[in-house]
Write a protein that holds these residues in place. Structure first.
Motif, PDB file in Angstrom:
ATOM      1  N   GLU A 145       0.826  -1.197   0.000  1.00 23.23           N
ATOM      2  CA  GLU A 145       0.000   0.000   0.000  1.00 23.23           C
ATOM      3  C   GLU A 145       0.870   1.260   0.000  1.00 23.23           C
ATOM      4  O   GLU A 145       0.592   2.233  -0.703  1.00 23.23           O
ATOM      5  N   ILE A 146       1.943   1.234   0.790  1.00 25.84           N
ATOM      6  CA  ILE A 146       2.803   2.413   0.841  1.00 25.84           C
ATOM      7  C   ILE A 146       3.526   2.588  -0.489  1.00 25.84           C
ATOM      8  O   ILE A 146       3.677   3.709  -0.992  1.00 25.84           O
ATOM      9  N   LEU A 147       3.968   1.497  -1.095  1.00 25.46           N
ATOM     10  CA  LEU A 147       4.681   1.614  -2.368  1.00 25.46           C
ATOM     11  C   LEU A 147       3.752   2.165  -3.441  1.00 25.46           C
ATOM     12  O   LEU A 147       4.171   2.922  -4.311  1.00 25.46           O
ATOM     13  N   LYS A 148       2.476   1.794  -3.365  1.00 25.15           N
ATOM     14  CA  LYS A 148       1.534   2.303  -4.368  1.00 25.15           C
ATOM     15  C   LYS A 148       1.363   3.805  -4.259  1.00 25.15           C
ATOM     16  O   LYS A 148       1.000   4.467  -5.233  1.00 25.15           O
ATOM     17  N   ARG A 149       1.592   4.337  -3.072  1.00 24.51           N
ATOM     18  CA  ARG A 149       1.497   5.780  -2.940  1.00 24.51           C
ATOM     19  C   ARG A 149       2.752   6.453  -3.469  1.00 24.51           C
ATOM     20  O   ARG A 149       2.694   7.560  -3.986  1.00 24.51           O
ATOM     21  N   LYS A 150       3.881   5.795  -3.294  1.00 22.45           N
ATOM     22  CA  LYS A 150       5.133   6.443  -3.695  1.00 22.45           C
ATOM     23  C   LYS A 150       5.339   6.350  -5.204  1.00 22.45           C
ATOM     24  O   LYS A 150       5.840   7.283  -5.824  1.00 22.45           O
ATOM     25  N   VAL A 151       4.986   5.221  -5.762  1.00 19.63           N
ATOM     26  CA  VAL A 151       5.124   5.043  -7.199  1.00 19.63           C
ATOM     27  C   VAL A 151       3.722   4.904  -7.760  1.00 19.63           C
ATOM     28  O   VAL A 151       2.964   4.011  -7.399  1.00 19.63           O
ATOM     29  N   GLU A 152       3.365   5.779  -8.653  1.00 20.87           N
ATOM     30  CA  GLU A 152       1.975   5.817  -9.098  1.00 20.87           C
ATOM     31  C   GLU A 152       1.737   4.898 -10.275  1.00 20.87           C
ATOM     32  O   GLU A 152       2.659   4.402 -10.915  1.00 20.87           O
ATOM     33  N   GLY A 157      -6.794   8.440  -1.201  1.00 26.90           N
ATOM     34  CA  GLY A 157      -5.611   7.650  -0.891  1.00 26.90           C
ATOM     35  C   GLY A 157      -5.920   6.647   0.199  1.00 26.90           C
ATOM     36  O   GLY A 157      -5.216   5.684   0.350  1.00 26.90           O
ATOM     37  N   ALA A 158      -6.967   6.902   0.967  1.00 25.73           N
ATOM     38  CA  ALA A 158      -7.390   5.920   1.961  1.00 25.73           C
ATOM     39  C   ALA A 158      -8.874   5.691   1.761  1.00 25.73           C
ATOM     40  O   ALA A 158      -9.641   6.629   1.634  1.00 25.73           O
ATOM     41  N   THR A 159      -9.250   4.447   1.697  1.00 28.43           N
ATOM     42  CA  THR A 159     -10.677   4.184   1.495  1.00 28.43           C
ATOM     43  C   THR A 159     -11.399   4.223   2.817  1.00 28.43           C
ATOM     44  O   THR A 159     -10.806   4.167   3.874  1.00 28.43           O
ATOM     45  N   LEU A 160     -12.691   4.345   2.708  1.00 28.62           N
ATOM     46  CA  LEU A 160     -13.510   4.261   3.910  1.00 28.62           C
ATOM     47  C   LEU A 160     -13.711   2.799   4.249  1.00 28.62           C
ATOM     48  O   LEU A 160     -13.531   1.925   3.439  1.00 28.62           O
ATOM     49  N   TRP A 161     -14.108   2.575   5.464  1.00 26.09           N
ATOM     50  CA  TRP A 161     -14.378   1.213   5.920  1.00 26.09           C
ATOM     51  C   TRP A 161     -15.852   1.139   6.206  1.00 26.09           C
ATOM     52  O   TRP A 161     -16.337   1.828   7.068  1.00 26.09           O
ATOM     53  N   ALA A 198      -8.484 -11.426  -3.966  1.00 28.97           N
ATOM     54  CA  ALA A 198      -8.147 -10.567  -2.828  1.00 28.97           C
ATOM     55  C   ALA A 198      -7.844  -9.160  -3.303  1.00 28.97           C
ATOM     56  O   ALA A 198      -7.121  -8.966  -4.280  1.00 28.97           O
ATOM     57  N   ASN A 199      -8.393  -8.184  -2.598  1.00 24.38           N
ATOM     58  CA  ASN A 199      -8.081  -6.786  -2.846  1.00 24.38           C
ATOM     59  C   ASN A 199      -7.574  -6.172  -1.559  1.00 24.38           C
ATOM     60  O   ASN A 199      -8.059  -6.496  -0.480  1.00 24.38           O
ATOM     61  N   THR A 200      -6.632  -5.264  -1.681  1.00 27.63           N
ATOM     62  CA  THR A 200      -6.100  -4.617  -0.483  1.00 27.63           C
ATOM     63  C   THR A 200      -6.439  -3.138  -0.528  1.00 27.63           C
ATOM     64  O   THR A 200      -6.683  -2.566  -1.589  1.00 27.63           O
ATOM     65  N   SER A 201      -6.446  -2.534   0.648  1.00 28.33           N
ATOM     66  CA  SER A 201      -6.736  -1.109   0.711  1.00 28.33           C
ATOM     67  C   SER A 201      -6.149  -0.539   1.997  1.00 28.33           C
ATOM     68  O   SER A 201      -5.683  -1.284   2.857  1.00 28.33           O
ATOM     69  N   THR A 202      -6.188   0.762   2.085  1.00 28.21           N
ATOM     70  CA  THR A 202      -5.723   1.453   3.286  1.00 28.21           C
ATOM     71  C   THR A 202      -6.913   2.138   3.933  1.00 28.21           C
ATOM     72  O   THR A 202      -7.738   2.733   3.252  1.00 28.21           O
ATOM     73  N   VAL A 203      -7.001   2.045   5.234  1.00 26.97           N
ATOM     74  CA  VAL A 203      -8.093   2.652   5.980  1.00 26.97           C
ATOM     75  C   VAL A 203      -7.502   3.657   6.958  1.00 26.97           C
ATOM     76  O   VAL A 203      -6.522   3.371   7.636  1.00 26.97           O
ATOM     77  N   GLU A 204      -8.133   4.806   7.025  1.00 23.91           N
ATOM     78  CA  GLU A 204      -7.668   5.819   7.977  1.00 23.91           C
ATOM     79  C   GLU A 204      -8.362   5.631   9.299  1.00 23.91           C
ATOM     80  O   GLU A 204      -9.579   5.529   9.361  1.00 23.91           O
ATOM     81  N   LEU A 205      -7.570   5.607  10.360  1.00 22.89           N
ATOM     82  CA  LEU A 205      -8.141   5.498  11.703  1.00 22.89           C
ATOM     83  C   LEU A 205      -7.757   6.735  12.489  1.00 22.89           C
ATOM     84  O   LEU A 205      -6.678   7.293  12.303  1.00 22.89           O
ATOM     85  N   VAL A 206      -8.650   7.144  13.354  1.00 17.48           N
ATOM     86  CA  VAL A 206      -8.430   8.370  14.118  1.00 17.48           C
ATOM     87  C   VAL A 206      -8.349   8.012  15.591  1.00 17.48           C
ATOM     88  O   VAL A 206      -9.176   7.258  16.102  1.00 17.48           O
ATOM     89  N   ASP A 207      -7.357   8.533  16.263  1.00 13.64           N
ATOM     90  CA  ASP A 207      -7.244   8.359  17.714  1.00 13.64           C
ATOM     91  C   ASP A 207      -7.505   9.683  18.393  1.00 13.64           C
ATOM     92  O   ASP A 207      -7.067  10.729  17.917  1.00 13.64           O
ATOM     93  N   ARG A 231      -4.001   7.763  11.771  1.00 18.15           N
ATOM     94  CA  ARG A 231      -3.006   6.816  11.287  1.00 18.15           C
ATOM     95  C   ARG A 231      -3.665   5.931  10.249  1.00 18.15           C
ATOM     96  O   ARG A 231      -4.881   5.851  10.168  1.00 18.15           O
ATOM     97  N   ASN A 232      -2.834   5.280   9.475  1.00 18.41           N
ATOM     98  CA  ASN A 232      -3.335   4.402   8.432  1.00 18.41           C
ATOM     99  C   ASN A 232      -3.171   2.968   8.841  1.00 18.41           C
ATOM    100  O   ASN A 232      -2.224   2.609   9.544  1.00 18.41           O
ATOM    101  N   ASN A 233      -4.078   2.139   8.374  1.00 16.35           N
ATOM    102  CA  ASN A 233      -3.994   0.715   8.638  1.00 16.35           C
ATOM    103  C   ASN A 233      -4.365  -0.024   7.354  1.00 16.35           C
ATOM    104  O   ASN A 233      -5.079   0.503   6.511  1.00 16.35           O
ATOM    105  N   SER A 234      -3.870  -1.229   7.241  1.00 11.17           N
ATOM    106  CA  SER A 234      -4.147  -1.983   6.030  1.00 11.17           C
ATOM    107  C   SER A 234      -5.402  -2.808   6.204  1.00 11.17           C
ATOM    108  O   SER A 234      -5.756  -3.214   7.304  1.00 11.17           O
ATOM    109  N   ALA A 235      -6.058  -3.065   5.082  1.00  7.85           N
ATOM    110  CA  ALA A 235      -7.260  -3.888   5.112  1.00  7.85           C
ATOM    111  C   ALA A 235      -7.255  -4.790   3.894  1.00  7.85           C
ATOM    112  O   ALA A 235      -6.637  -4.480   2.875  1.00  7.85           O
TER     113      ALA A 235
END
Lengths: 207, 152
Positions: free
Chosen positions: A106-113, A182-186, B110-119, B137-141
């Protein structure tokens, strides 16, 4: 689905993922792991080029180090690359390194588009040889089946019908919007909220 | 999965948040103690065939739930297993177990994504003049689609 306990000098399959640690018999006898071999067979990703970069992510790997190397290679920097950049990179991880593998990707995808992604999940067999600290006790050979993940990031387009394919999403600078891009919702597929906040992330919503 | 969990609380000597104007090197250690309160990820409206995996519910129960969604006369053709953070491993295990028990009939995507979490950082001492801080902060999902492939 029964959990098999590790027997001495035989194969065991740890099916319950909650028991990621070793069976108690090994800890009690103060065994020490001597050898560990993974089946380094071909990875379950079709269409791999010959000169891909393979990043093995383990639980103790430092993300900063991994990414510094990977981004340099993907961008074609550094004295080793002679100006050529690698077009494909594969991240593999197993057991407790899986989460870190995904984070690196995920981090690499942000650095390299504009990287196309294919993710594959599979079971990997690992042979471990454990040696007893007491002399005379026989060595234990264990065969474990552990979950593993293999993620390919490629600059070249991949087959979009491949299971596990994710297209590159257009990245906008985070400071310009609310920081949601850049960050999806959950969860990923909340249509009303998704339309409001991550309009370009709709492609990532699982349909 | 439907009951909201108590926000995790822990005390910590918080570091002051890095202001945008600061250089990205040293961070001051704040002498005021903060209580860390993790906010829940955003609410999850879900379809019938969505399963969100967590580390609190028993693994076998979650696996049985997924199995039941796929089985039966009114079983769905596909379900989606989601995992956030530490639950990624468990989600992968559930998906692989489902595939193994189906004798290869099921396929995974499988798909991956990043989720933003707030503290939320709240000051411990009410006398101390300190504002509640928020830290993101970010977390993986991971989102794993378990499906019966279409017969060609």
């Amino acid at each position: 689905m029964a959990e098999a306990m590790a027997q001495k000098v035989c194969s065991s399959t740890s099916l319950n993922p909650a028991i990621q640690s070793l069976p108690p018999i090994l800890c009690l006898n103060n065994f020490r792991r001597v050898r560990r071999t993974e089946d380094g067979g071909p990875y379950p990703i079709p269409g791999l080029a010959t000169d891909f970069l393979h990043m093995r992510v383990r639980e103790g790997s430092k993300i900063r180090n991994l990414l510094r190397f990977a981004t340099a290679r993907m961008r074609g920097e550094g004295k080793d690359s002679h100006g050529r950049s690698t077009r494909q990179v594969v991240f593999t991880g197993s057991e407790r390194g899986v989460t870190k593998t995904i984070t690196c990707v995920e981090i690499l995808k942000r650095k390299v588009e504009d990287l196309h992604q294919v993710s594959k999940l599979y079971y990997k067999t690992v042979d471990e040889v454990w040696e007893a600290s007491q002399h005379g006790a026989p060595d234990v050979t264990m065969q474990r089946t552990v979950p593993a993940i293999c993620i390919l990031l490629s600059k070249d387009p991949l087959n979009p019908h491949e299971p596990g394919y994710q297209p590159p999403h257009s990245v906008s600078t985070p400071t310009e919007d609310t920081g949601m891009c850049g960050a999806t919702l959950w969860p990923p597929h909340c249509p009303t909220v998704a339309k409001r906040f991550c309009r370009e992330d709709e492609s990532k919503c699982v349909t | 999965m439907s009951e909201p969990r108590k926000p995790g609380m822990s005390s910590l000597h918080a570091v002051a948040p890095v202001q945008p104007s600061d250089s990205p090197c040293a961070v001051d250690i704040d002498p005021v103690e903060y209580t860390l309160r993790k906010r829940l990820p955003r609410k999850l409206p879900k379809r019938r065939n969505d399963v969100y995996v967590n580390m609190k519910t028993d693994f076998r129960a979650q696996l049985a739930r997924c199995q039941k969604l796929l089985d039966g006369g009114s079983g769905h053709r596909e379900i989606c297993v989601h995992g956030l953070g530490l639950a990624i491993n468990r989600a992968i295990n559930i998906a692989l177990q489902l595939q193994a028990s189906s004798q290869g009939a099921l396929q995974l995507a499988a798909n991956t994504s990043t989720v933003e979490l707030v503290d939320d950082l709240e000051p411990e001492d009410p006398d101390e003049v300190a504002e509640p801080l928020t830290r993101t902060r970010n977390n993986s999902a991971i989102h794993i689609k378990v499906f019966y492939p279409d017969p060609k």
